[in-house]
Write a protein that holds these residues in place. Structure first.
Motif, PDB file in Angstrom:
ATOM      1  N   ARG A  18       0.791  -1.436  -0.025  1.00 44.63           N
ATOM      2  CA  ARG A  18      -0.034  -0.065   0.106  1.00 44.63           C
ATOM      3  C   ARG A  18       0.901   1.396   0.056  1.00 44.63           C
ATOM      4  N   TRP A  19       1.940   1.266   0.659  1.00 40.57           N
ATOM      5  CA  TRP A  19       2.745   2.613   0.646  1.00 40.57           C
ATOM      6  C   TRP A  19       3.533   2.617  -0.532  1.00 40.57           C
ATOM      7  N   CYS A  20       3.662   1.549  -1.169  1.00 38.99           N
ATOM      8  CA  CYS A  20       4.373   1.662  -2.434  1.00 38.99           C
ATOM      9  C   CYS A  20       3.558   2.334  -3.666  1.00 38.99           C
ATOM     10  N   ILE A  21       2.348   2.007  -3.532  1.00 41.89           N
ATOM     11  CA  ILE A  21       1.238   2.526  -4.541  1.00 41.89           C
ATOM     12  C   ILE A  21       1.071   3.896  -4.072  1.00 41.89           C
ATOM     13  N   ASP A  22       0.879   4.135  -2.768  1.00 42.70           N
ATOM     14  CA  ASP A  22       0.762   5.680  -2.308  1.00 42.70           C
ATOM     15  C   ASP A  22       1.941   6.632  -2.615  1.00 42.70           C
ATOM     16  N   THR A  30      -3.815  -0.444  -7.900  1.00 41.99           N
ATOM     17  CA  THR A  30      -4.174   0.469  -6.959  1.00 41.99           C
ATOM     18  C   THR A  30      -5.143  -0.384  -5.920  1.00 41.99           C
ATOM     19  N   TYR A  31      -5.626   0.395  -4.937  1.00 42.94           N
ATOM     20  CA  TYR A  31      -6.414  -0.362  -3.886  1.00 42.94           C
ATOM     21  C   TYR A  31      -7.470   0.552  -3.623  1.00 42.94           C
ATOM     22  N   ASP A  32      -8.867  -0.026  -3.190  1.00 48.07           N
ATOM     23  CA  ASP A  32     -10.047   0.684  -2.846  1.00 48.07           C
ATOM     24  C   ASP A  32     -10.194   0.684  -1.516  1.00 48.07           C
ATOM     25  N   GLY A  33     -11.278   1.392  -0.967  1.00 49.28           N
ATOM     26  CA  GLY A  33     -11.683   1.476   0.620  1.00 49.28           C
ATOM     27  C   GLY A  33     -11.841   0.193   1.147  1.00 49.28           C
ATOM     28  N   ASN A  34     -12.010  -0.752   0.390  1.00 51.73           N
ATOM     29  CA  ASN A  34     -12.233  -2.129   1.047  1.00 51.73           C
ATOM     30  C   ASN A  34     -10.939  -2.768   1.325  1.00 51.73           C
TER      31      ASN A  34
END
Length: 130
Positions: A18-22, A30-34
């Motif tokens: 998640r950090w690498c995506i951010d 990418t990732y979503d709210g779930n």
């Protein structure tokens, strides 16, 4: 089918992704709210999602298909293969091995309907490939 990354730090591995995506170190996911990951190239965007599960022996990902269409084997393979590649490229220091199960393992996968094989080749395509 699912992917299991063997690690004693599954939460850290997930946080790294998640950090690498951010931080835009990973631009093709990418990732979503779930918390579900989707592949972002136009031909694959929102065609499926990979849901992470923290399990006893690591971090597993199962696929979530769209409700309005069946998954193809090609799409199924792309999502699993490209996610394995991404995790290897950005977090190989956080896991010791990865295992991909065969299609039909439903422990982590969440989709309706069958995985559809690719369409049969036309006579012309068969001729060109022979």
């Amino acid at each position: 089918m699912s992917i299991l990354f063997s690690t004693n730090k599954p939460k850290t591995l997930l946080e790294r992704l998640r950090w690498c995506i951010d931080q835009n170190h990973i631009e093709t996911w990418t990732y979503d709210g779930n918390g579900d990951f989707t592949h972002t190239p136009n031909q694959f965007r929102h065609m499926a999602w990979m849901r992470p599960f923290i399990v006893e022996d690591g971090l597993a990902f199962g696929i979530i298909g769209r409700k309005d269409r069946h998954l193809t084997k090609g799409l199924y393979g792309v999502y699993h293969g490209r996610l394995a590649e991404c995790v290897t490229n950005h977090a190989d220091d956080l896991f010791t091995a990865s295992v991909q199960t065969a299609i039909g393992n439903t422990r982590f996968d969440l989709f309706d309907g069958p995985v559809v094989p690719p369409p049969a080749l036309s006579p012309m395509e068969r001729l060109l490939l022979s």
